[in-house]
Design an enzyme around this catalytic site. Structure first.
Site, short mmCIF file in Angstrom:
data_model
loop_
_atom_site.label_atom_id
_atom_site.label_comp_id
_atom_site.label_asym_id
_atom_site.label_seq_id
_atom_site.Cartn_x
_atom_site.Cartn_y
_atom_site.Cartn_z
N ASP A 156 0.74 -1.15 -0.06
CA ASP A 156 0.05 0.03 -0.18
C ASP A 156 1.05 1.41 0.20
OD1 ASP A 156 -2.50 1.41 0.04
OD2 ASP A 156 -3.05 0.51 1.94
N TRP A 194 -3.27 3.26 -5.62
CA TRP A 194 -4.54 3.76 -6.24
C TRP A 194 -4.60 4.87 -7.21
CZ3 TRP A 194 -3.16 7.98 -2.67
CH2 TRP A 194 -2.53 7.62 -1.51
N GLY A 195 -3.80 4.57 -8.31
CA GLY A 195 -3.83 5.18 -9.53
C GLY A 195 -3.05 6.52 -9.88
N ASP A 215 -9.78 3.71 -3.25
CA ASP A 215 -10.75 2.48 -2.68
C ASP A 215 -12.17 2.42 -3.26
OD1 ASP A 215 -8.35 1.62 -1.25
OD2 ASP A 215 -9.34 1.90 0.77
#
Ligand SMILES: *[C@@H]1O[C@H](CO)[C@@H](O)[C@H](O)[C@H]1NC(C)=O
Ligand SMILES: *[C@@H]1O[C@H](CO)[C@@H](O)[C@H](O)[C@H]1NC(C)=O
Ligand SMILES: *[C@@H]1O[C@H](CO)[C@@H](O)[C@H](O)[C@H]1NC(C)=O
Ligand SMILES: *[C@@H]1O[C@H](CO)[C@@H](O)[C@H](O)[C@H]1NC(C)=O
Ligand SMILES: *[C@@H]1O[C@H](CO)[C@@H](O)[C@H](O)[C@H]1NC(C)=O
Length: 399
Positions: A156, A194-195, A215
């Site tokens: 993450d 996350w892009g 998310d």
């Protein structure tokens, strides 16, 4: 004797797509995930309320429900499993209350029943739930994971502005990728940034999949936001590259209708996203199980040509869209999507949108109903697609 090769329009189109993909072929060469990964993760349903029996019970349910027969194989623990590091060795320590037998015990169990195990860490010093991250301990953590028998690592990206730390995402994710490789164990590497930072331009070289959006939430508007974010990323994904990861699934978590969950699952399959379930597998209703085990839809997701669907039609006044995905057998999967909040609509598929002569006859099959609908040329109209619903067709060219 002359030797001429005649290629049908379908074959020509397929070859063009393969050439586009080879151009950008700079993949992580670890032999893992030739098709999008499939499995289950704790986060969407359980958050931090995880422990050994949650993991084992869901793994057993994945087997007992028959979901394993459709390709689901990973059981992934997300954030909140770690509580600190060993003072002398710095090794990560699993929460001794939630995981009294440790992580290796669970991995051994999963392997003994034919499954694989995934775990979670963060590229920064701490995770989103304030657990230890891997920054500065990348090789130690990779070695620890490998020694436990981990098969999948999600890394993450804790938002830097939350605390006084900055790190270079490309350098840090590359480091973890190299450290996992150095363990010698086949490990699926899932980048979770996350892009942001144009992740699709650098992650294919170091990862098997990369998150492409914030998310997921168990609500329709977020599903549509995630879909829209995939459109510019089509070419990043593919065999020999890796997969745009739209996040784990919300199917079965209760806040969307069966029609919406069916559309959510259809989109993830059309876009070649990993299919990581996020619901309670020990307590599924019939609709949930039917969606998660939709054989022909999963075959589209796992198609070996590996081409993410692209949008060929959009009508913004009535909110309909059409997506096309070429498949390895020369056919096409086509999704007719009704994004309208209120109106049931008839959606017309102009077969010319597939880039092939409209004079060709096509056999059209409904992938969800698993029924042939008939032979058409020119166009096909799907009647009464409900609000937030979709129809997914398989178009088989006959001449
Ligand atoms: C490590 O990387 C090399 C070079 O890309 C590759 O050939 C090898 O299969 C990788 N090993 C593992 C365990 O991922
Ligand atoms: C459920 O969906 C509604 C409508 O989309 C949304 O407003 C709400 O935030 C969602 N609730 C949860 C818990 O996700
Ligand atoms: C993908 O690549 C093709 C061929 O280079 C190009 O025509 C197309 O616009 C690209 N698509 C996207 C979404 O960038
Ligand atoms: C979009 O849908 C409206 C309403 O059905 C229709 O009148 C219009 O012609 C459509 N536009 C396109 C570009 O197909
Ligand atoms: C859909 O219906 C709701 C409630 O009837 C209304 O508020 C909304 O404006 C409608 N949306 C569209 C796009 O027509």
């Amino acid at each position: 004797m002359s030797c001429e090769v005649w290629l049908s329009p379908v074959q020509q189109q397929t070859i063009i797509f393969i050439l586009i993909q080879l151009e950008s072929c700079i993949a992580l060469n670890n032999g893992v995930a030739p098709t999008p990964g499939m499995g289950w993760s704790t986060w969407n349903r359980y958050g931090c309320n995880i422990n050994e029996s949650v993991i084992i019970d869901n793994a057993n349910a994945m087997i007992k429900s028959g979901l394993v027969n459709y390709g689901y194989e990973y059981i992934n623990i997300d954030d909140c499993w770690a509580v600190g590091r060993n003072e002398s060795t710095n090794e990560l320590i699993a929460d001794p209350v939630a995981f009294p037998n440790g992580i290796k015990y669970i991995a051994d169990y999963l392997h003994s029943v034919g499954l694989k195990m995934g775990i979670y860490t963060d590229a920064s010093p701490i995770t989103w739930q304030k657990r230890p991250g891997s920054f500065g301990f990348e090789q130690l953590d990779a070695d620890t994971f490998a020694s436990w028998g981990i098969d999948y690592v999600k890394e993450d990206w804790m938002k830097q502005s939350f605390y006084n730390w900055t790190g270079d995402p490309i350098a840090l994710y590359t480091k973890m990728s190299d450290c996992l490789n150095a363990t010698g164990r086949d490990i699926y590497f899932a980048v979770c940034e996350w892009g942001i930072d144009n992740v699709q331009t650098w992650a294919p070289a170091i990862a098997n999949s990369w998150r492409t959006a914030p998310d997921i939430k168990d609500e329709w508007t977020r599903i549509m936001e995630i879909l829209d974010l995939q459109l510019p990323l089509t070419n990043a994904s593919g065999v020999g590259s890796g997969w745009n990861d739209m996040d784990s699934l919300e199917v079965g978590n209760g806040n969307m209708s069966t029609i919406e969950y069916t559309t959510h699952f259809s989109i993830w399959c059309m876009m070649a996203s990993p299919l990581i379930m996020g619901n309670d597998l020990t307590n599924m209703d019939d609709d949930t199980l039917a969606i998660l085990s939709a054989t022909e839809m999963i075959e589209v997701n796992q198609d070996t040509l590996g081409i993410q669907a692209y949008r060929v039609y959009q009508n913004t006044s009535e909110s309909t869209e059409i997506y096309v995905r070429p498949l390895d057998d020369g056919t096409h999967a086509v999704m007719l999507l009704n994004r309208n909040d209120n109106d049931t609509l008839n959606i017309e598929l102009d077969l010319g949108l597939l880039g092939l002569p409209t004079t060709l006859n096509c056999l059209i099959r409904d992938i969800w109903k698993q029924q042939d609908l008939g032979v058409y040329s020119g166009s096909y109209i799907s009647d009464n697609v409900p609000p937030h619903g979709c129809v997914v067709l398989k178009v088989v060219w006959m001449d």
